[in-house]
Design an enzyme around this catalytic site. Structure first.
Site, PDB file in Angstrom:
ATOM      1  CB  THR A 156      77.864   2.822  34.822  1.00 11.70           C
ATOM      2  OG1 THR A 156      77.323   1.271  35.041  1.00 11.70           O
ATOM      3  CG2 THR A 156      79.172   2.920  34.710  1.00 11.70           C
ATOM      4  CE  LYS A 182      79.051  -1.062  37.064  1.00  3.21           C
ATOM      5  NZ  LYS A 182      79.251  -0.566  35.630  1.00  3.21           N
ATOM      6  CB  THR A 193      81.486  -3.319  33.348  1.00  2.00           C
ATOM      7  OG1 THR A 193      81.961  -3.047  31.613  1.00  2.00           O
ATOM      8  CG2 THR A 193      82.654  -4.216  33.902  1.00  2.00           C
ATOM      9  CD  GLU A 279      70.408  -1.859  31.689  1.00  2.00           C
ATOM     10  OE1 GLU A 279      70.126  -2.608  30.908  1.00  2.00           O
ATOM     11  OE2 GLU A 279      71.213  -0.970  31.882  1.00  2.00           O
ATOM     12  CG  ASN A 403      68.912  -2.453  27.354  1.00  2.00           C
ATOM     13  OD1 ASN A 403      70.211  -2.144  27.274  1.00  2.00           O
ATOM     14  ND2 ASN A 403      68.432  -3.503  27.980  1.00  2.00           N
ATOM     15  CB  SER A 408      71.836  10.065  25.318  1.00  2.00           C
ATOM     16  OG  SER A 408      70.830   9.563  26.012  1.00  2.00           O
TER      17      SER A 408
END
Lengths: 408, 408
Positions: A156, A182, A193, A279, A403, A408
């Protein structure tokens, strides 16, 4: 910008006999995105799973647990990205069950022989027409060599695919272990997730595989943290087909420990890859707590350090800020901690001892360690003999940027 | 950029009869900075305190606790900024004791009648010559009207002074309550600490004041969080001089509840000001958890929301990201939480019910609430009758910038 995330060559990924994978574009959230993955297992395979402890367990997690509990033989997994089917109530449960029913028809199985997984936006219903519409193409695509494609298909917010493959010899036979995962660190529950799938062609008795799955998770996916947020959909599944001819039915089997170690190593690699791709991460941090009385207190201290935003911003800045680490140890919740017995190392540099700064410590030594991309923080509590290790990353501007973006 | 941090006019700050404050430039860390504060109390005053639970308790915290435990009458407080005297071992304890001894000489008191407080860099020894050198000037400066100066003098990374003052009528007499606090949110343990000082000219029996101090802290300084980091030096002190002529010796006194409410309101204001001035804060968030079985589980849920970096970045982005809030509730650790009974409001907008999105919820309504500078998040757990409230702020780029700066 992932930190030293190793991606093997496609030629180094070993298929697992008894496992086939098919992928399709179902257009669940975006067009022209391979977002539907089907994994099938040959008859006689064992399957075990561990799932999120979040009370908002997503519908597919609840259905997975129910299907595993029937004791029926699990023969297929169905994974979609783009929508997590979480926070969707009774409709979500019905959708997850219907997904299994539709795939079962195509594969000539019973619905409870299928485990469903979803990852993506939450609080929205699955687009069932598109999901069901994509199933025939995924089934047509089934083949043993699709692992790399699957690693891509389940992504994702991940920037890179996460895949691991190895082979070992047991009783003169070659056993293969291959897995994918993932998750950009479980840190974006509306879009992410943690999912992990690990398959071997060793045969493992179902009850034993259940124990191994839990043990492996506790050494891997349960030892990573990006920001302490536990997703609604986290799942880790282990599959054992038995096609290698090696069969292990008890811990007394002479091959047990060797296989267990290899499976833990595989799970650990897949889990650490999630942290490496977290991230905004610019550094990969290992926090090792030694000489604790028990695992519980070792983990308290390790997570207190690994989850402190202050410690994590200091890593981002390459600042050997001992105060922040000592402070995090101090508030970890060990009420009778004697700080005078505590020692703290950054890499190989002893930075604190006797409740304060090591008199021989030079700031330049700490700074040297902090500038590396991979950093070991080691604490000795001086209370016992237990060690625990957790993995985390630093906390950067990029984390806030990612974050704070509108969904979107 | 503080969020709606109210600073009263200097003329609205009421001195507290029996309390005098003196300030000096001791040059502890920087020259030309008023960094030393002495507060004296008239004979017959009561003093109580609550202190950090961090196991790395700074030397002055340990000395405060020891001096309070002697039962001797506390007559003065000594506060320095620039150096926290934390992680300094035996030398730090000796320094904190010597500070008290030197001030005691000047004030003709016993050393154990003095409480020392330090805030600033940790892991460095106090510059005792400069601290002691500054004491005579601070003592010379003692006067009743120095509250505003003190609020400035105890600041470290704070951008604004934090001060509160009020008067109320009890039995026809005017009682004054005035206090100050400092801390940019307990979020920078190498440079910051939460300190709070609240004085009243009501008389309060020492044992009763101790209870009131704990109660007030639990409704104020123990209900704020910026990033979950608990400093080594956090201290909250309440002082009651009795000079108003109002004396309260038990909870049966008809004035007790009125005074208690006023003291809690004062402590709460001073605590919330710390959040309003938190590093990088652009929003002030109140998290209220209703209908919990007990205080413990209400606080678990409230802090799980208030400390989630994902929730806090969503507030920064004005993004009504329900998934992140529901997810934080889900992993708060209430193992038998029935999510189908849960309701969630943003301001006055019911956003989630029955385990998922409220069917009538419009994203535009959520967005409207999230754009405000002060936001109420309210959760009903549907399990009992207990409510708890905590205060926090959002998580911005500025937070990372400030905390990733090298210590300087």
């Amino acid at each position: 910008m992932a930190v030293n995330l190793f991606i093997p060559n496609e030629s180094d990924i070993f298929p697992v006999a008894g496992v086939e994978i098919g992928i399709a574009e179902a257009g669940i959230r975006k067009a022209h995105r391979r977002d539907l993955t089907v994994i099938t297992l040959s008859p006689g395979s064992s399957v075990a799973g561990v799932f999120t402890t979040n009370r908002f367990r997503a519908a597919p997690v609840q259905v997975c647990e129910a299907h595993l509990a029937t004791g029926d033989e699990i023969r297929a997994l169905l994974i979609n990205t783009g929508n997590a089917n979480a926070g969707t109530g009774e409709k979500g449960l019905a959708d997850a069950r219907q997904s299994c029913t539709e795939l079962a028809k195509l594969l000539h199985l019973r619905p409870q022989q299928i485990l469903p997984f979803s990852t993506g936006v939450i609080l929205e219903n699955l687009p069932m027409d598109r999901l069901i519409g994509g199933l025939p193409a995924a089934v047509t695509d089934l083949k043993a060599t699709n692992w790399f494609e699957a690693a891509h298909s389940i992504m994702t917010t991940d920037t890179l695919p996460k895949i691991y493959s190895t082979q070992l010899q047991l009783s003169g036979k070659t056993v293969t272990i291959t897995g994918i995962s993932k998750g950009a660190g479980m840190i974006r529950p509306n879009m992410a997730t943690m999912l992990g799938y690990l398959a071997t062609d060793a045969g493992i008795a179902p009850a034993l595989l259940k124990d191994i799955c839990k043990t492996a998770a506790n050494h891997s996916f349960n030892r990573i943290t990006v920001d302490g947020d536990t997703s609604t959909n986290d799942s880790f599944i282990m599959m054992a087909t038995g096609k290698s001819g090696v069969q292990i039915d008890s811990i007394a089997d002479p091959n047990y420990n060797k296989l267990l170690d290899a499976l833990i190593a595989a799970a650990s690699d897949l889990a650490q890859k999630i942290v490496r791709d977290a991230e905004g991460a610019t550094k990969f941090i290992t926090v090792q707590v030694d000489d604790a009385r028990d695992s519980d207190e070792a983990l308290k201290v390790a997570y207190s350090i690994a989850q402190s935003p202050l410690v994590k911003t200091a890593f981002f800045a390459s600042d050997p800020n001992l105060g922040r680490i000592l402070c995090a140890i101090g508030y970890a919740g060990i009420h009778d901690l004697d700080v005078s017995k505590l020692r703290l190392w950054l890499g190989d540099v002893l930075v604190a001892t006797d409740g304060g700064r090591n008199p021989d410590y030079q700031e330049s030594d700490g700074k040297r360690i902090m500038q590396e991309a991979e950093i070991l923080v080691r604490v000795s509590l001086g209370r016992g003999k237990t060690t625990e290790t957790v993995y985390t990353c630093d906390f950067s501007h990029e984390y806030v940027t990612i974050n704070a973006d509108y969904r979107s």
